[in-house]
Motif scaffolding. Structure first.
Motif, PDB file in Angstrom:
ATOM      1  N   ILE A   1     -14.862 -46.056 -28.407  1.00  0.00           N
ATOM      2  CA  ILE A   1     -15.744 -44.912 -28.153  1.00  0.00           C
ATOM      3  C   ILE A   1     -15.565 -44.416 -26.713  1.00  0.00           C
ATOM      4  CG2 ILE A   1     -18.165 -44.238 -27.855  1.00  0.00           C
ATOM      5  CD1 ILE A   1     -18.851 -45.902 -30.310  1.00  0.00           C
ATOM      6  N   VAL A   2     -15.482 -45.356 -25.764  1.00  0.00           N
ATOM      7  CA  VAL A   2     -15.240 -44.967 -24.372  1.00  0.00           C
ATOM      8  C   VAL A   2     -13.864 -44.317 -24.237  1.00  0.00           C
ATOM      9  CG1 VAL A   2     -15.029 -45.803 -22.008  1.00  0.00           C
ATOM     10  CG2 VAL A   2     -16.774 -46.776 -23.519  1.00  0.00           C
TER      11      VAL A   2
ATOM     12  N   HIS B   1     -11.199 -37.135 -24.998  1.00  0.00           N
ATOM     13  CA  HIS B   1     -11.840 -35.882 -25.379  1.00  0.00           C
ATOM     14  C   HIS B   1     -11.943 -34.919 -24.202  1.00  0.00           C
ATOM     15  CE1 HIS B   1     -14.485 -33.155 -27.526  1.00  0.00           C
ATOM     16  NE2 HIS B   1     -15.397 -33.265 -26.576  1.00  0.00           N
ATOM     17  N   TRP B   2     -12.190 -35.459 -23.010  1.00  0.00           N
ATOM     18  CA  TRP B   2     -12.345 -34.609 -21.832  1.00  0.00           C
ATOM     19  C   TRP B   2     -11.067 -34.519 -20.997  1.00  0.00           C
ATOM     20  CZ3 TRP B   2     -16.119 -31.351 -21.830  1.00  0.00           C
ATOM     21  CH2 TRP B   2     -17.291 -31.648 -22.549  1.00  0.00           C
TER      22      TRP B   2
ATOM     23  N   ASN C   1     -14.663 -31.065 -13.899  1.00  0.00           N
ATOM     24  CA  ASN C   1     -16.007 -30.587 -14.202  1.00  0.00           C
ATOM     25  C   ASN C   1     -16.985 -31.755 -14.250  1.00  0.00           C
ATOM     26  OD1 ASN C   1     -15.565 -31.813 -16.721  1.00  0.00           O
ATOM     27  ND2 ASN C   1     -14.803 -29.909 -17.614  1.00  0.00           N
ATOM     28  N   PHE C   2     -18.230 -31.429 -14.521  1.00  0.00           N
ATOM     29  CA  PHE C   2     -19.282 -32.452 -14.526  1.00  0.00           C
ATOM     30  C   PHE C   2     -19.005 -33.523 -15.579  1.00  0.00           C
ATOM     31  CE2 PHE C   2     -23.298 -34.075 -16.242  1.00  0.00           C
ATOM     32  CZ  PHE C   2     -23.886 -34.592 -15.090  1.00  0.00           C
ATOM     33  N   ALA C   3     -18.512 -33.124 -16.752  1.00  0.00           N
ATOM     34  CA  ALA C   3     -18.263 -34.083 -17.831  1.00  0.00           C
ATOM     35  C   ALA C   3     -17.186 -35.088 -17.440  1.00  0.00           C
ATOM     36  CB  ALA C   3     -17.860 -33.341 -19.112  1.00  0.00           C
ATOM     37  N   GLU C   4     -16.103 -34.605 -16.837  1.00  0.00           N
ATOM     38  CA  GLU C   4     -15.031 -35.512 -16.430  1.00  0.00           C
ATOM     39  C   GLU C   4     -15.519 -36.500 -15.380  1.00  0.00           C
ATOM     40  OE1 GLU C   4     -10.826 -33.820 -16.182  1.00  0.00           O
ATOM     41  OE2 GLU C   4     -12.059 -32.024 -16.020  1.00  0.00           O
ATOM     42  N   LYS C   5     -16.305 -36.006 -14.431  1.00  0.00           N
ATOM     43  CA  LYS C   5     -16.830 -36.898 -13.397  1.00  0.00           C
ATOM     44  C   LYS C   5     -17.768 -37.938 -13.991  1.00  0.00           C
ATOM     45  CE  LYS C   5     -16.486 -33.373  -9.766  1.00  0.00           C
ATOM     46  NZ  LYS C   5     -17.234 -32.491  -8.830  1.00  0.00           N
TER      47      LYS C   5
ATOM     48  N   LYS D   1     -19.585 -36.498 -34.466  1.00  0.00           N
ATOM     49  CA  LYS D   1     -18.508 -35.852 -35.206  1.00  0.00           C
ATOM     50  C   LYS D   1     -17.159 -36.118 -34.538  1.00  0.00           C
ATOM     51  CE  LYS D   1     -16.883 -31.330 -36.826  1.00  0.00           C
ATOM     52  NZ  LYS D   1     -17.135 -29.862 -36.844  1.00  0.00           N
ATOM     53  N   THR D   2     -17.123 -36.040 -33.223  1.00  0.00           N
ATOM     54  CA  THR D   2     -15.880 -36.315 -32.492  1.00  0.00           C
ATOM     55  C   THR D   2     -15.444 -37.756 -32.666  1.00  0.00           C
ATOM     56  OG1 THR D   2     -16.477 -34.655 -30.837  1.00  0.00           O
ATOM     57  CG2 THR D   2     -14.795 -36.261 -30.218  1.00  0.00           C
ATOM     58  N   VAL D   3     -16.399 -38.678 -32.542  1.00  0.00           N
ATOM     59  CA  VAL D   3     -16.077 -40.100 -32.692  1.00  0.00           C
ATOM     60  C   VAL D   3     -15.614 -40.405 -34.102  1.00  0.00           C
ATOM     61  CG1 VAL D   3     -17.048 -42.428 -32.644  1.00  0.00           C
ATOM     62  CG2 VAL D   3     -17.639 -40.790 -30.848  1.00  0.00           C
ATOM     63  N   ASN D   4     -16.288 -39.857 -35.082  1.00  0.00           N
ATOM     64  CA  ASN D   4     -15.954 -40.147 -36.478  1.00  0.00           C
ATOM     65  C   ASN D   4     -14.554 -39.651 -36.840  1.00  0.00           C
ATOM     66  OD1 ASN D   4     -16.727 -41.185 -39.063  1.00  0.00           O
ATOM     67  ND2 ASN D   4     -16.987 -39.089 -39.775  1.00  0.00           N
TER      68      ASN D   4
END
Length: 586
Positions: free
Chosen positions: A95-96, A102-103, A321-325, A406-409
């Motif tokens: 998951i990690v 994903h990012w 971006n914030f998500a990557e950080k 949904k992304t993980v699945n």
């Protein structure tokens, strides 16, 4: 007759599924014991895994109905084997990894490293190998290869375009790779075209380009497999190893954890990676160090053209971006918690804050992985605030979380979790039926063989076997047998289980051996003979490096100087104070 054979070949999977259980029936009929019943199930599953007549995950369901029907284990006992702590670690770690992928954090790391290393041929191959191996330590080998191969081919294309000077047509000496074989009058290229003798200079360049391209493709595939051995979650066989240790030897003091595995496997990975780089450089570039390392190169502007490809790709990612950080911070926290939970050589936070009655850490590596995984579903992907709903402009909505189910699945390989569960079920079934004890008795004569010779034979056997079937299936089948053998001959179980696990990642010779090989092969330019020629010696090198690791620093990390009390069985008469055969002279 030809049509008949074609029809049989078309239905081969159906025939294998129908005929194999019937052909093997004499075993449980003539020997009506639980040991024979369990052996029947294991052999049947092994053959199905080898032939892939059924999907690997479907074959993994067999213990769920075979063991209860044969009286080996109750259904409730078998079912619990399919979701152990190792499976939880597998899910949490992936998951990690999915969040990192994903990012596009892994792509940013790769491109930044390549910008630092540069584009000289030898260093370019080394750079791609280092980056691929590092990423493969944390995310799947398949995803790493699928990302790195297009980048490699884009760089190669730019190198080929800048080979001729745009004004004078002079060669770029940085990428003028030496040709170890003399140029023949007529040269046949990989695409089957024939180049006449009068085009000799251009033919030589084409041959060099093809050879360099092959080396780049193989370096990505091989380093993805090599990098996975460095961490416990890097590749599935490592988790199979940890799970089998917990299942077969439940009294062991959590000897295989993230920190201990890293201390053993990371140096092994580094040595194997460097030797693989030297071998690929010799095979595809030759040993002209002046050209390979770009010593004395005057055409620096041409290197900039190649670097521009990587710079453009890096620029397209934009600023972090914030998500990557946020994902970066959570990933670093995860790795730190893994290393400091129960390192062994000093009390970890698990021993100090969450210890059981024995002083052992109650949380496991899986606990940490799932804790960080849950946080990924909580933290927003943008700085908290309200945004406009694109589908309904008049409606405000909060930003989505870093991960959605949904992304993980979509990206989670659930079939591997079933394979892990099947391995634990087979190990428990072998123990309950008495098959493990029987196998151990039959293998007891091996105690007269020097342990290094035993480990070497096992490495060569597994390295050969894993070229044909899944590395997960290979370790699932062999580890319980090797554990029984170790108990029978009073040998530390890890001395032969560790080589088996690492050797299962030495799948370098065939495109079908592992997904990274298949990915680079699908890009074209490679023949099976190219991969077999490069992979054969690399397999031998890998076996020798594993033998070096298992006979040196692993002794101190896993305390393999004596036969451990937790490996004692009722069928053997070994004592903890008795030195095991790994330190005895032949």
């Amino acid at each position: 007759m030809t049509t008949c054979w074609q029809g049989l070949w078309a239905y081969r999977s159906y025939l294998i599924v129908l005929l194999l259980p019937i052909i093997l029936l004499p075993l449980p009929i003539l020997i009506p014991t639980k040991e024979a019943y369990c052996a029947y199930a294991i052999i049947l599953m092994a053959l199905f895994w080898c032939t892939e007549a059924l999907p690997l995950a479907v074959t993994a369901f067999f213990p769920l109905f075979l063991f209860p029907l044969m009286g080996i284990m109750e259904a409730s006992e078998v079912s619990t084997e399919y979701l152990k702590d190792t499976n939880i670690l597998f899910i949490g770690g992936l998951i990690v990894a999915i969040a990192v992928e994903h990012w596009n954090l892994h792509k940013r790391i790769a491109l930044r490293a390549l910008l630092i290393i540069g584009v000289r041929p030898a260093l370019l191959i080394l750079g791609f190998m280092m980056v691929t191996a590092f990423l493969s330590m944390w995310i799947s080998n398949t995803a790493t290869t699928a990302m790195m191969v297009p980048i490699a081919h884009a760089v190669l294309e730019e190198l080929q375009n800048t080979r001729m000077d745009s004004q004078g047509g002079s060669d770029n000496p940085t990428f003028e790779l030496q040709d170890p074989s003399p140029q023949k009058e007529v040269t046949k290229l990989e695409n089957g075209q024939i180049t006449p003798a009068h085009s000799e200079p251009r033919a030589m360049k084409s041959k060099e380009e093809v050879r360099f391209s092959k080396g780049m493709s193989l370096c990505v595939a091989y380093s993805a497999s090599i990098g996975g051995i460095a961490t416990l979650t890097g590749t599935t066989p490592n988790l199979v190893m940890q799970g089998q240790m917990q299942s077969i030897f439940p009294e062991n003091p959590n000897i295989i954890n993230f920190a201990s595995w890293f201390g053993f496997a990371f140096p092994t990975m580094v040595i194997l990676l460097l030797l693989a780089w030297l071998w690929l450089q010799f095979l595809f570039l030759g040993f002209n160090f002046k050209k390979n390392f770009g010593i004395g190169d005057q055409g620096k502007e041409k290197k900039q053209a190649a670097l521009q490809v990587i710079k453009i790709q890096h620029k397209l990612l934009g600023p972090m971006n914030f998500a990557e950080k946020a994902v970066t911070v959570l990933f670093v926290i995860l790795v730190v918690l893994w290393f400091t939970r129960e390192p062994g050589f000093f009390p970890g936070w698990g021993n100090l804050a969450f210890a059981n009655s024995k002083g052992e850490s109650m949380p496991s590596d899986g606990t940490v992985a799932m804790f960080i995984s849950v946080i990924l579903f909580i933290v927003p992907s943008k700085i908290p605030g309200l945004t406009q709903d694109p589908e309904n402009p008049g409606k405000l909505q909060a930003p989505p979380a870093l991960l959605t189910w949904k992304t993980v699945n979509e990206k989670m390989p659930w079939n591997i979790m079933l394979l892990l569960g099947a391995g634990f079920a087979l190990a428990k079934g072998s123990e309950k039926s008495g098959l493990s004890e029987w196998v151990g008795d039959k293998l007891s004569p091996l105690q007269h063989m020097p342990p290094p010779a035993t480990a070497l034979i096992i490495c060569l056997l597994i390295a050969t076997f894993t070229e044909c079937i899944s590395n997960v299936a290979t370790t699932t089948l062999f580890l319980p047998i090797l554990a029984s053998m170790a108990q029978a001959i009073c040998l530390h179980p890890l001395y032969i289980m560790l080589p088996c696990t690492l050797a299962s990642s030495l799948a370098f010779m065939l495109p079908v051996a592992t997904p990274p090989n298949a990915i680079v092969f699908s890009f074209g330019g490679l023949k099976v003979t190219d991969m077999a020629r490069a992979g054969f010696l690399l397999n031998i090198i890998g076996v020798l490096v594993i033998m070096l690791a298992i006979n040196t620093w692993s002794f101190h990390i896993f305390n393999m100087h004596t036969f451990p009390s937790w490996a004692q069985s009722n069928a053997t008469q070994c004592f903890p104070s008795q030195p095991d055969h790994t330190t005895a002279s032949p």
